[in-house]
Scaffold this motif. Structure first.
Motif, PDB file in Angstrom:
ATOM      1  N   THR A   7      81.230  83.457  75.184  1.00 30.94           N
ATOM      2  CA  THR A   7      81.889  83.614  76.475  1.00 30.94           C
ATOM      3  C   THR A   7      82.583  82.325  76.903  1.00 30.94           C
ATOM      4  O   THR A   7      83.260  82.291  77.912  1.00 30.94           O
ATOM      5  N   HIS A   8      82.379  81.259  76.130  1.00 26.75           N
ATOM      6  CA  HIS A   8      83.040  79.977  76.385  1.00 26.75           C
ATOM      7  C   HIS A   8      83.155  79.233  75.059  1.00 26.75           C
ATOM      8  O   HIS A   8      82.498  79.581  74.073  1.00 26.75           O
ATOM      9  N   ARG A  62      86.133  86.593  77.689  1.00 27.60           N
ATOM     10  CA  ARG A  62      86.203  86.072  79.058  1.00 27.60           C
ATOM     11  C   ARG A  62      86.432  87.268  79.966  1.00 27.60           C
ATOM     12  O   ARG A  62      87.359  88.045  79.732  1.00 27.60           O
TER      13      ARG A  62
END
Length: 85
Positions: free
Chosen positions: A17-18, A63
């Motif tokens: 997610t990052h 994201r």
């Protein structure tokens, strides 16, 4: 596992997610590569003929609210890579 032409491809998929911690390639550490190799060796052992193969990593960057970004690292690790770990 999938095929790319005549090549058998063992694929590890990592979702993030990052982008921190070095991404998917770094997440597939020496221990994880060894486990992937063990599984691949068993598959290859059961085949009647020798086939070309490789190990890929697919990174899915998610994201919220955006289209996921997918990156494929072809031949992400090999025999020399294992020896260096």
């Amino acid at each position: 596992m999938c095929r790319d032409g005549a090549c058998l491809v063992f694929v590890e998929v990592k979702t993030r997610t990052h982008g921190g911690y070095g991404g998917a390639r770094r997440a597939v550490n020496a221990r994880k590569r060894a486990l992937i190799r063990q599984g691949a060796a068993e598959w290859l052992r059961q085949l009647p003929d020798t086939v070309p193969f490789r190990y890929d990593i697919v990174e899915v960057m998610y994201r919220e609210g955006e289209v996921p970004e997918i990156t494929r690292l072809c031949g992400a690790f090999g025999e020399r890579d294992l020896a260096a770990s």
